[in-house]
Motif scaffolding. Structure first.
Motif, short mmCIF file in Angstrom:
data_model
loop_
_atom_site.label_atom_id
_atom_site.label_comp_id
_atom_site.label_asym_id
_atom_site.label_seq_id
_atom_site.Cartn_x
_atom_site.Cartn_y
_atom_site.Cartn_z
N ASN A 44 28.95 -15.80 25.56
CA ASN A 44 28.63 -14.66 24.71
C ASN A 44 28.58 -13.44 25.61
N HIS A 45 28.75 -12.27 25.03
CA HIS A 45 28.59 -11.07 25.85
C HIS A 45 27.13 -10.62 25.80
N ILE A 46 26.79 -9.70 26.67
CA ILE A 46 25.41 -9.24 26.78
C ILE A 46 24.93 -8.60 25.48
N VAL A 47 25.81 -7.88 24.80
CA VAL A 47 25.41 -7.28 23.52
C VAL A 47 24.96 -8.38 22.55
N TRP A 48 25.71 -9.49 22.49
CA TRP A 48 25.32 -10.57 21.59
C TRP A 48 23.95 -11.12 22.02
N MET A 49 23.76 -11.33 23.30
CA MET A 49 22.49 -11.88 23.79
C MET A 49 21.33 -10.94 23.47
N ALA A 50 21.53 -9.65 23.73
CA ALA A 50 20.48 -8.66 23.44
C ALA A 50 20.24 -8.58 21.93
N GLY A 51 21.29 -8.64 21.14
CA GLY A 51 21.15 -8.60 19.69
C GLY A 51 20.41 -9.80 19.16
N ASN A 52 20.66 -10.96 19.73
CA ASN A 52 19.95 -12.17 19.31
C ASN A 52 18.48 -12.07 19.70
N PHE A 53 18.19 -11.49 20.87
CA PHE A 53 16.80 -11.27 21.30
C PHE A 53 16.08 -10.38 20.28
N VAL A 54 16.69 -9.26 19.92
CA VAL A 54 16.07 -8.34 18.97
C VAL A 54 15.93 -9.02 17.61
N ASN A 55 16.91 -9.80 17.22
CA ASN A 55 16.83 -10.51 15.95
C ASN A 55 15.67 -11.51 15.94
N MET A 56 15.40 -12.14 17.08
CA MET A 56 14.25 -13.03 17.18
C MET A 56 12.96 -12.26 16.91
N ARG A 57 12.90 -11.02 17.42
CA ARG A 57 11.72 -10.20 17.18
C ARG A 57 11.56 -9.93 15.68
N TYR A 58 12.64 -9.54 15.04
CA TYR A 58 12.57 -9.29 13.59
C TYR A 58 12.15 -10.56 12.85
N SER A 59 12.68 -11.69 13.26
CA SER A 59 12.34 -12.96 12.60
C SER A 59 10.86 -13.27 12.76
N LEU A 60 10.33 -13.08 13.96
CA LEU A 60 8.91 -13.31 14.19
C LEU A 60 8.09 -12.36 13.33
N GLY A 61 8.50 -11.11 13.27
CA GLY A 61 7.79 -10.15 12.42
C GLY A 61 7.77 -10.59 10.97
N TRP A 62 8.91 -11.06 10.49
CA TRP A 62 9.02 -11.51 9.10
C TRP A 62 8.06 -12.67 8.85
N VAL A 63 8.04 -13.63 9.76
CA VAL A 63 7.16 -14.79 9.61
C VAL A 63 5.69 -14.37 9.62
N LEU A 64 5.39 -13.31 10.34
CA LEU A 64 4.01 -12.82 10.41
C LEU A 64 3.67 -11.84 9.29
N GLU A 93 21.75 1.13 20.60
CA GLU A 93 21.29 0.87 19.24
C GLU A 93 20.32 -0.31 19.21
N LEU A 94 20.64 -1.35 19.97
CA LEU A 94 19.77 -2.52 20.01
C LEU A 94 18.42 -2.19 20.64
N LYS A 95 18.43 -1.38 21.69
CA LYS A 95 17.17 -0.97 22.32
C LYS A 95 16.33 -0.16 21.33
N LYS A 96 16.98 0.70 20.56
CA LYS A 96 16.27 1.51 19.55
C LYS A 96 15.59 0.58 18.55
N ASN A 97 16.32 -0.41 18.04
CA ASN A 97 15.73 -1.37 17.10
C ASN A 97 14.60 -2.15 17.74
N PHE A 98 14.78 -2.55 19.00
CA PHE A 98 13.76 -3.26 19.75
C PHE A 98 12.46 -2.45 19.80
N HIS A 99 12.59 -1.16 20.12
CA HIS A 99 11.41 -0.30 20.23
C HIS A 99 10.78 0.00 18.87
N GLU A 100 11.54 -0.11 17.80
CA GLU A 100 10.98 0.12 16.47
C GLU A 100 10.18 -1.09 15.99
#
Length: 174
Positions: A44-64, A93-100
Motif C-alpha cells: 500500500n502507499h503511505i496515503v492509504w496507510m495514513a488514511g486507514n489510520f485516520v479511519n480507525m480514529r473515526y471508527s473508534l469515535g463512532w463506537v464511543l 487532507e488526512l492530517k486535517k481530518n486527523f486533527h478534527e
C-alpha cells in the motif's frame, strides 16, 4: 495528566496520545509525491496507510458514540484494499481530518464509563478468546494504529527518508 472516568480505559489513553504523536512524527517531511509510491506494486502507499489510520480514529469515535463521519470512508473502511483507479486524498487532507476527529475521541475516552465499555460491539471476527466489546474494539484500534505507524516507518526508510523521530509536541493534547 488527564484522568479517565473508567479505570479500564486508563491503559488505552496514554497509547492513544502517543499514537497521535507517532502519526504526526512518522509523516513528517514526506512529500505528497512519495506518499503515493508503492514498492514493486506489492505494498500500500503511505496515503492509504495514513488514511486507514485516520479511519480507525473515526471508527473508534463512532463506537464511543460520536456521529462524525470519515469523508474518505469509502476508501479506507475496514482496511478496504487499495484501488489504484480511485483518487486518494492528500496527506494534508488526512492530517486535517486527523486533527478534527482525534480531540473529540480523546474527550470521549476520558468520559466513557466501564458500563459503556463492556457493551457488546460485534466486530464479526469470530475469535473465541476475544469478547466483542467496545473496550476490546478500542484495544484493537490501538493495535492497528501501532501496525500502521510501523508500516509507514518502514516505507520512510525504503523511500530514503530518515527514521521517525520520537519527539513530543506538548501542544498536542490528544
Amino acid at each position: 495528566m488527564d484522568t479517565p472516568k473508567s479505570k479500564k480505559i486508563e491503559v488505552i489513553t496514554p497509547a492513544y496520545r502517543m499514537h497521535s504523536q507517532s502519526f504526526m512524527n512518522v509523516l513528517e517531511g514526506i512529500s505528497e509525491e512519495d506518499a503515493l509510491k508503492r514498492i514493486e506494486n506489492k505494498t500500500n502507499h503511505i496515503v492509504w496507510m495514513a488514511g486507514n489510520f485516520v479511519n480507525m480514529r473515526y471508527s473508534l469515535g463512532w463506537v464511543l458514540g460520536l456521529k462524525d463521519e470519515d469523508p474518505y470512508s469509502e476508501l479506507f473502511f475496514q482496511g478496504k484494499a487499495l484501488n489504484e483507479t480511485k483518487k486518494y486524498p492528500s496527506l494534508e487532507e488526512l492530517k486535517k481530518n486527523f486533527h478534527e476527529i482525534s480531540p473529540k475521541i480523546y474527550q470521549r475516552l476520558l468520559e466513557v464509563t466501564d458500563e459503556e465499555l463492556e457493551e457488546i460491539f460485534e466486530i464479526g471476527m469470530n475469535i473465541p478468546y476475544v469478547k466483542e466489546t467496545k473496550l476490546n474494539f478500542a484495544g484493537m484500534c490501538i493495535g492497528r494504529e501501532d501496525y500502521l505507524c510501523g508500516q509507514i516507518g518502514l516505507m520512510r526508510k525504503i523511500l530514503d527518508y530518515p527514521g521517525m523521530k520520537y519527539d513530543v509536541d506538548e501542544t498536542l493534547k490528544y
